[in-house]
Design a protein around this motif. Structure first.
Motif, PDB file in Angstrom:
ATOM      1  N   GLY A 292       0.819  -1.209   0.000  1.00  0.00           N
ATOM      2  CA  GLY A 292       0.000   0.000   0.000  1.00  0.00           C
ATOM      3  C   GLY A 292       0.848   1.251   0.000  1.00  0.00           C
ATOM      4  N   ILE A 293       1.933   1.222   0.749  1.00  0.00           N
ATOM      5  CA  ILE A 293       2.693   2.451   0.939  1.00  0.00           C
ATOM      6  C   ILE A 293       3.826   2.594  -0.083  1.00  0.00           C
ATOM      7  N   LEU A 294       4.414   1.477  -0.534  1.00  0.00           N
ATOM      8  CA  LEU A 294       5.563   1.556  -1.451  1.00  0.00           C
ATOM      9  C   LEU A 294       5.289   0.915  -2.805  1.00  0.00           C
ATOM     10  N   THR A 295       4.098   0.368  -3.031  1.00  0.00           N
ATOM     11  CA  THR A 295       3.781  -0.483  -4.188  1.00  0.00           C
ATOM     12  C   THR A 295       4.914  -1.465  -4.462  1.00  0.00           C
ATOM     13  N   MET A 296       5.391  -2.085  -3.369  1.00  0.00           N
ATOM     14  CA  MET A 296       6.475  -3.057  -3.510  1.00  0.00           C
ATOM     15  C   MET A 296       6.079  -4.321  -2.761  1.00  0.00           C
ATOM     16  N   ILE A 297       6.388  -5.484  -3.348  1.00  0.00           N
ATOM     17  CA  ILE A 297       6.083  -6.738  -2.663  1.00  0.00           C
ATOM     18  C   ILE A 297       7.303  -7.159  -1.861  1.00  0.00           C
ATOM     19  N   ASN A 298       7.144  -7.186  -0.545  1.00  0.00           N
ATOM     20  CA  ASN A 298       8.255  -7.492   0.339  1.00  0.00           C
ATOM     21  C   ASN A 298       8.367  -9.003   0.519  1.00  0.00           C
ATOM     22  N   PHE A 299       9.089  -9.663  -0.401  1.00  0.00           N
ATOM     23  CA  PHE A 299       9.153 -11.119  -0.354  1.00  0.00           C
ATOM     24  C   PHE A 299       9.951 -11.654   0.827  1.00  0.00           C
ATOM     25  N   ALA A 300      10.621 -10.788   1.567  1.00  0.00           N
ATOM     26  CA  ALA A 300      11.346 -11.259   2.755  1.00  0.00           C
ATOM     27  C   ALA A 300      10.407 -11.408   3.956  1.00  0.00           C
ATOM     28  N   HIS A 301       9.131 -11.017   3.770  1.00  0.00           N
ATOM     29  CA  HIS A 301       8.228 -10.958   4.915  1.00  0.00           C
ATOM     30  C   HIS A 301       7.982 -12.335   5.548  1.00  0.00           C
ATOM     31  N   GLY A 302       7.853 -13.363   4.717  1.00  0.00           N
ATOM     32  CA  GLY A 302       7.657 -14.723   5.242  1.00  0.00           C
ATOM     33  C   GLY A 302       8.828 -15.146   6.117  1.00  0.00           C
ATOM     34  N   ASP A 303      10.023 -14.674   5.785  1.00  0.00           N
ATOM     35  CA  ASP A 303      11.192 -15.045   6.569  1.00  0.00           C
ATOM     36  C   ASP A 303      11.298 -14.238   7.851  1.00  0.00           C
ATOM     37  N   VAL A 304      10.725 -13.016   7.841  1.00  0.00           N
ATOM     38  CA  VAL A 304      10.647 -12.256   9.087  1.00  0.00           C
ATOM     39  C   VAL A 304       9.749 -13.026  10.070  1.00  0.00           C
ATOM     40  N   PHE A 305       8.691 -13.598   9.536  1.00  0.00           N
ATOM     41  CA  PHE A 305       7.793 -14.441  10.326  1.00  0.00           C
ATOM     42  C   PHE A 305       8.562 -15.622  10.931  1.00  0.00           C
ATOM     43  N   MET A 306       9.420 -16.249  10.097  1.00  0.00           N
ATOM     44  CA  MET A 306      10.239 -17.367  10.563  1.00  0.00           C
ATOM     45  C   MET A 306      11.178 -16.917  11.684  1.00  0.00           C
ATOM     46  N   ILE A 307      11.806 -15.724  11.487  1.00  0.00           N
ATOM     47  CA  ILE A 307      12.707 -15.200  12.521  1.00  0.00           C
ATOM     48  C   ILE A 307      11.917 -14.982  13.815  1.00  0.00           C
ATOM     49  N   GLY A 308      10.662 -14.551  13.684  1.00  0.00           N
ATOM     50  CA  GLY A 308       9.794 -14.377  14.854  1.00  0.00           C
ATOM     51  C   GLY A 308       9.678 -15.679  15.630  1.00  0.00           C
ATOM     52  N   ALA A 309       9.444 -16.781  14.900  1.00  0.00           N
ATOM     53  CA  ALA A 309       9.314 -18.078  15.565  1.00  0.00           C
ATOM     54  C   ALA A 309      10.622 -18.453  16.265  1.00  0.00           C
ATOM     55  N   PHE A 310      11.760 -18.108  15.633  1.00  0.00           N
ATOM     56  CA  PHE A 310      13.053 -18.440  16.258  1.00  0.00           C
ATOM     57  C   PHE A 310      13.346 -17.549  17.469  1.00  0.00           C
ATOM     58  N   PHE A 311      12.921 -16.260  17.395  1.00  0.00           N
ATOM     59  CA  PHE A 311      13.023 -15.396  18.580  1.00  0.00           C
ATOM     60  C   PHE A 311      12.250 -16.030  19.725  1.00  0.00           C
ATOM     61  N   CYS A 312      11.048 -16.486  19.392  1.00  0.00           N
ATOM     62  CA  CYS A 312      10.178 -17.104  20.393  1.00  0.00           C
ATOM     63  C   CYS A 312      10.895 -18.308  21.006  1.00  0.00           C
ATOM     64  N   PHE A 313      11.559 -19.105  20.153  1.00  0.00           N
ATOM     65  CA  PHE A 313      12.288 -20.274  20.642  1.00  0.00           C
ATOM     66  C   PHE A 313      13.411 -19.857  21.594  1.00  0.00           C
ATOM     67  N   LEU A 314      14.199 -18.828  21.168  1.00  0.00           N
ATOM     68  CA  LEU A 314      15.326 -18.382  21.993  1.00  0.00           C
ATOM     69  C   LEU A 314      14.855 -17.875  23.348  1.00  0.00           C
ATOM     70  N   LEU A 315      13.819 -17.008  23.310  1.00  0.00           N
ATOM     71  CA  LEU A 315      13.342 -16.390  24.546  1.00  0.00           C
ATOM     72  C   LEU A 315      12.739 -17.419  25.479  1.00  0.00           C
ATOM     73  N   SER A 316      11.972 -18.364  24.906  1.00  0.00           N
ATOM     74  CA  SER A 316      11.257 -19.287  25.780  1.00  0.00           C
ATOM     75  C   SER A 316      12.144 -20.425  26.260  1.00  0.00           C
ATOM     76  N   SER A 317      13.078 -20.894  25.425  1.00  0.00           N
ATOM     77  CA  SER A 317      13.830 -22.068  25.870  1.00  0.00           C
ATOM     78  C   SER A 317      15.171 -21.725  26.509  1.00  0.00           C
ATOM     79  N   THR A 318      15.801 -20.613  26.080  1.00  0.00           N
ATOM     80  CA  THR A 318      17.081 -20.322  26.724  1.00  0.00           C
ATOM     81  C   THR A 318      16.922 -19.338  27.890  1.00  0.00           C
ATOM     82  N   LEU A 319      15.989 -18.387  27.751  1.00  0.00           N
ATOM     83  CA  LEU A 319      15.797 -17.437  28.863  1.00  0.00           C
ATOM     84  C   LEU A 319      14.628 -17.840  29.760  1.00  0.00           C
ATOM     85  N   ASN A 320      13.930 -18.910  29.354  1.00  0.00           N
ATOM     86  CA  ASN A 320      12.806 -19.429  30.148  1.00  0.00           C
ATOM     87  C   ASN A 320      11.736 -18.388  30.449  1.00  0.00           C
TER      88      ASN A 320
END
Lengths: 389, 295
Positions: B34-62
């Protein structure tokens, strides 16, 4: 521009060509190729396989290597990653055969990669031993229906495993109704599911749900709701361990508490971690059990444990046996020609391996051997019974 | 209630859960477009990084669920802004296709970076106590309840931000016209950063909830989910926020219902055929409007 690039390119190319020529002229080693799943969907499988192969090579080299016509050759392992993919398995097999000039190939482990790689090996008349691929098509020439000449395996086949598991479910677990959920995009689970269904129904059981998913799926809620509605006595889940982790947890959360029954693809220590306790008490078929180990197996388990700090899983044991079979053939072979090595292996009649006694008969690459049924208890796989062919 | 109705309600609940996750990711695609008329194909991988952040925070920092979710959202929001500043901003005047190729490159970088650090699939520990309720035979789990309600909450919040606040007004203005809006004193770069931060933050929330529902994660998990969310955004009318939500719930429902009716092998085939037909009937998506080319 072109005039400058061309001489440059040519000199570069000739330099690499000369370098590779130099390598092959001083060949004093026996090169063995190994194709394993180091990255992709099942890195644990690839890691175990690589560890066991390296262990086998180190052992044979520490005793002076392979002696042939009074001359000792050390074994050199050339490792290729196939990323758990079919196309990369083909590329790896081609590279090992034509570029690295290996005498034989061990791997890939999963049927998905082993079947296409086997085609390449057969075409190039190069011996290929797959440690873990249980699909019938791996050793079968699909155009003629006859066994392939150059492809062997160290494990039993899917029809055998399907029959053993169906019989176990009916006779030992007293299950009358089964639900089956499997990955249609992978060869081994697909043929296991089909053959389980056939045998289970032949023996008087009923298949109440026959559901599929595709590799990479995460959400199984629709299939599980269907299965729950069909109310089976047991759920057959011939899936790889990482899928099992997801499916089992979603099933338990959806209120499905029936026991799960699995194939040899379950047997990774990773399964316990990935499933979070949801497969406790469930059964699966396997190639060997560490708790009924024979003297040969005990020695392997001990050495492996000392070197890598964990108990070898079935892929490790089967890779070790594949390498052992190959070394046996190399020792007995009259020459280092690929054909001679293949002909020697085909006549091995009693190899005392880690996963039991292995023999090849009638020119078929499928060995005659038995399976074990395992149960998951805590963080261990416990032996339940042996299932002979 | 009869067995049949219970079965369909259960499948509807499954569809709602799947649609919620698609919606949170689809919003990121649609906002950036909407704002840049650009398709951000890295977005799915940002989602993946989110899941890995969740893993790091929950399993290593408890950490427990709420801090994990918040920190993951902040983490991916920062990542989103960094990606925009480092990879896309220098290309803002370049042809659109350069930016899209760059986005693909950023996605591959994120995948392989994660692969190098974590080659094995990871298991997410139980962040929420798993309670299942039974209403007349319909099973509802605590995780389903959290996913659905939290996603709906975040979507309402986003709708409020875009429709009712000054920042939202600025976003809508930039998407309307990029030549004159900066002349009115609207800080375009700042608003674009905010857009990326919100989109990536929502992807982080989706990653966390996805990791809760499907607790085995790997570096390639974002690819297929990312494509599907992108399709949701297109079906809803790319650039339209409410459209992306609608598209996501449609795809979620179609996927679940196809499996409920047919052999599950047909799912992607039937789902995507239906969506193609929908696009043929409404080329700009359900809520999209044809963009008027100004000469």
């Amino acid at each position: 521009m072109n005039k400058i690039i061309h001489p440059l390119l040519i000199s570069l190319l000739s330099a690499t060509f000369l370098a590779s020529c130099g390598d092959s002229t001083k060949q004093e080693t026996i090169k063995v190729g190994l194709i394993v799943e180091l990255t992709g969907d099942m890195p644990a499988v690839g890691a175990s396989s690589k560890n066991a192969a390296e262990l086998a090579v180190n052992e044979v080299n520490s005793t002076g290597g392979i002696t042939l016509n009074g001359k000792a050759y050390p074994v050199e392992l050339v490792i290729e990653d196939n990323a758990s993919k079919a196309d990369q398995s083909v590329a790896a097999a081609n590279k090992l055969i034509s570029q690295d000039n290996v005498v034989a190939i061990v791997g890939p482990n999963a049927s998905l990669g082993a079947i296409p790689a086997a085609e390449i090996a057969e075409y190039n008349k190069t011996l290929l031993i797959t440690p873990w691929s249980t699909n019938p098509k791996t050793t079968l020439d699909t155009t003629t229906g006859k066994p392939k000449s150059y492809v062997f395996r160290a494990c039993y086949t899917d029809p055998f495993e399907g029959r053993v598991l169906a019989r176990f479910a009916l006779e030992k677990l007293a299950a009358k109704k089964v639900a089956i959920l499997y990955d249609v995009a992978s060869e081994a689970p697909k043929s296991q599911a089909d053959l389980f269904r056939v045998t289970f129904e032949e023996l008087g059981g009923k298949t109440v749900a026959f559901e599929t998913y595709t590799a990479g799926d995460r959400d199984f809620s629709a299939q599980l709701t269907k299965i729950k509605n069909a109310n089976p006595d047991i759920i057959f889940l011939p899936a790889y361990y990482n899928d099992v982790g997801l499916i089992a947890q979603q099933a338990r959360r959806a209120g499905i508490n029936q026991p799960l029954l699995g194939s040899d693809a379950w047997s990774s220590p990773e399964l316990i971690k990935l499933s979070g306790g949801t497969v406790e008490g469930d059964y699966f078929a396997n190639h060997y059990a560490t708790d009924i180990a024979t003297p040969t197996a005990k020695k392997f388990i001990e050495t492996y444990n000392k070197q890598y700090g964990n108990t070898p899983d079935d892929v490790a044991a089967l890779t070790y046996d594949s390498m052992g079979l190959l070394f046996e053939a190399l020792k007995k072979s009259p020459t280092l020609e690929r054909q001679a090595i293949r002909d020697t292996l085909a006549t091995i009649s009693n190899y005392n391996g880690v996963t039991g006694d292995i023999k090849f008969t009638g020119g078929s690459g499928d060995p005659v051997k038995s399976a074990v049924i395992m149960q998951i208890k805590g963080d261990k796989f416990v032996w339940v019974m042996n299932a002979a062919p | 209630m009869s067995e049949g109705i219970i079965y369909w309600l259960q499948q509807a609940l499954n569809a709602l859960q799947l649609g919620s996750i698609y919606a949170l990711i689809a919003l990121g695609y649609t906002m950036v477009y909407g704002i840049l008329t650009m398709i951000n194909f890295a977005h799915g991988d940002v989602f993946m990084i989110g899941a890995f952040f969740c893993f790091l925070l929950s399993s290593t920092l408890n950490l427990t669920f709420v801090p994990t979710l918040l920190l993951t959202m902040i983490g991916t929001a920062i990542l989103g802004v960094l990606i925009e500043r480092l990879a896309y901003k220098p290309l803002r005047q370049a042809p659109r296709v350069s930016a899209i190729i760059t986005a693909l490159g950023v996605g591959m970088f994120l995948e392989n970076f994660t692969l190098a650090l974590a080659p094995y699939p990871k298991h997410i520990p139980m962040l929420l106590e798993n309670v299942t309720w039974n209403f007349y035979g319909i099973t509802l789990s605590s995780i389903q309840l959290v996913i659905i309600s939290l996603s709906l909450g975040l979507m309402l919040l986003l709708d409020y931000i875009v429709q009712r606040t000054t920042i939202g007004m600025a976003m809508r203005a930039i998407s309307w016209d990029k030549t004159f809006v900066p002349l009115m004193g609207i800080p375009v770069d700042f608003i674009i950063s905010i857009t990326f931060a919100i989109g990536a933050g929502l992807a982080g929330a989706a990653g966390t909830m996805y990791a809760l529902a499907y607790p085995v994660i790997d570096p390639y998990m974002g690819i297929m989910v990312g494509w599907k969310a992108f399709i949701c955004a297109v079906v809803g009318g790319i650039g339209n926020i409410r459209g992306a939500m609608a598209g996501a719930f449609i795809l979620g429902t179609v996927e679940i219902m196809v499996v409920a009716f047919f052999p599950s092998t047909f799912r992607d085939f039937v789902a995507f055929t239906l969506l193609m037909v929908l696009i043929m009937v409404r080329p700009y998506g359900i809520l999209g409007k044809p963009r008027i080319q100004k000469v």
